[in-house]
Design an enzyme around this catalytic site. Structure first.
Site, PDB file in Angstrom:
ATOM      1  CG  ASN A  48      53.217 -27.201 122.406  1.00 47.98           C
ATOM      2  OD1 ASN A  48      52.854 -27.843 123.388  1.00 47.98           O
ATOM      3  ND2 ASN A  48      54.477 -27.237 121.942  1.00 47.98           N
TER       4      ASN A  48
ATOM      5  CE  LYS B 284      56.938 -23.994 123.653  1.00 54.52           C
ATOM      6  NZ  LYS B 284      58.066 -24.163 122.760  1.00 54.52           N
TER       7      LYS B 284
ATOM      8  CG  HIS C  77      57.355 -29.756 119.755  1.00 57.62           C
ATOM      9  ND1 HIS C  77      58.438 -29.200 120.405  1.00 57.62           N
ATOM     10  CD2 HIS C  77      56.534 -28.724 119.433  1.00 57.62           C
ATOM     11  CE1 HIS C  77      58.254 -27.888 120.477  1.00 57.62           C
ATOM     12  NE2 HIS C  77      57.105 -27.573 119.897  1.00 57.62           N
TER      13      HIS C  77
ATOM     14  CD  GLU D 163      60.029 -27.148 123.146  1.00 58.64           C
ATOM     15  OE1 GLU D 163      59.050 -27.595 123.767  1.00 58.64           O
ATOM     16  OE2 GLU D 163      60.102 -25.969 122.728  1.00 58.64           O
TER      17      GLU D 163
ATOM     18  CD  GLU E 252      56.341 -26.044 115.803  1.00 64.22           C
ATOM     19  OE1 GLU E 252      55.588 -25.153 116.207  1.00 64.22           O
ATOM     20  OE2 GLU E 252      56.788 -26.927 116.544  1.00 64.22           O
TER      21      GLU E 252
ATOM     22  N   GLY F 124      60.599 -20.497 120.543  1.00 63.34           N
ATOM     23  CA  GLY F 124      60.864 -19.963 121.875  1.00 63.34           C
ATOM     24  C   GLY F 124      62.005 -18.962 121.913  1.00 63.34           C
TER      25      GLY F 124
ATOM     26  CB  SER G 284      58.917 -16.581 117.760  1.00 59.41           C
ATOM     27  OG  SER G 284      59.890 -17.184 118.616  1.00 59.41           O
TER      28      SER G 284
END
Ligand code: PEP
Length: 254
Positions: free
Chosen positions: A12, A14, A99, A101, A171, A177, A217
């Site tokens: 991904n 992003k 996701h 985010e 996740e 991140g 990560s």
């Protein structure tokens, strides 16, 4: 009994790697990653880079593409949004839904993820439903309850046949991140809980066939151990998927 073992190795990007950088990425990645039939390798570039990615992959049907988000309407006055038919036309086969985010930066709600998964399935693409708890939720002992709260409303809307097309990505928000990774054992335990939830919705056999990916990560250094966990069917990689050689190493670990 163990889960199916065709690992899914997903990147991904992003909001990184525009068309020019995407072409360059694939030049390097494809040189480092020989085609293989025993894994699913896929990328979620920004939508504006799909055409460049598709062109770069014209001789490599083994590498698939997806989009990072969609809106549930097929078209119309929804400035800034992307529909499932448009994503499909541009070469996407997979769609990330929910996701962290999207949920935590853009305020995407569970009912919205339900509508998006419905639109993705109705449009013939494959949803990758992302679920995961924050650090506070984990510390409060609520990790499984939070993941259930993201998963159950979606599962409740799918037929058995539709569930067979679903992928889930666990996740943990605190690992995305941040450089923090769930320990392989913790990841496996959460995957077990996700699998149990899938089994209670669709039965054990169907649940075993739904790939459950780990994200947070993942790096070349930790991918092999994570992928070796019995309940981890693949990885969804953010930051480390933008390094072509590093991501090729992650693919080689699967
Ligand atoms: C992600 O974006 O889905 C992700 C897991 O990011 P990272 O690998 O950078 O933690």
């Amino acid at each position: 009994m163990s889960a199916p073992r065709t690992p899914v190795l997903a990147g991904n990007w992003k909001m990184n790697l525009g068309p020019t950088e995407a072409s360059r990425f694939f030049d390097d990645f494809l040189a480092a990653h020989p085609a293989r039939a025993d894994a699913t390798v896929l990328f979620f570039p920004p939508a504006v880079s799909l055409a460049a990615a598709r062109a770069a992959l014209r001789d490599r049907a083994d590498v698939r593409l997806g989009v990072q988000n969609v809106y549930w309407e097929a078209g119309g006055a929804f400035t800034g949004e992307l529909s499932v038919p448009m994503a499909a036309d541009a070469g996407a086969e997979y769609v990330l839904v929910g996701h962290s985010e999207r949920r935590h930066v853009f305020g995407e709600t569970v009912p919205q993820t339900v509508r998006k998964v419905r639109a993705v399935l109705d449009g013939g693409l494959v949803p990758v439903l992302c679920v995961g708890e924050t650090l506070d939720e984990r510390r409060a002992g609520r990790a499984e309850a939070v993941v259930d709260g993201q998963l159950i409303p979606v599962l409740g809307t799918l037929t058995q046949d539709e569930a067979a097309r679903l992928l889930v990505a666990y996740e943990p928000v605190w690992a995305i991140g941040t450089g923090e990774t769930a320990s392989p054992a913790d990841a496996d335990a959460m995957h077990r809980a996700v699998r149990a939830r899938l089994a209670s919705a669709y039965g054990a056999e169907a649940a075993r066939a739904i790939p459950v990916l780990y994200g947070g990560s993942v790096k070349p250094e930790n991918a092999r151990e994570l992928l070796a966990q019995p309940e981890v069917d693949g990885v969804l990689v953010g930051g480390a998927s933008m390094d072509p050689r590093g991501f090729a190493r992650i693919c080689a670990a699967g």
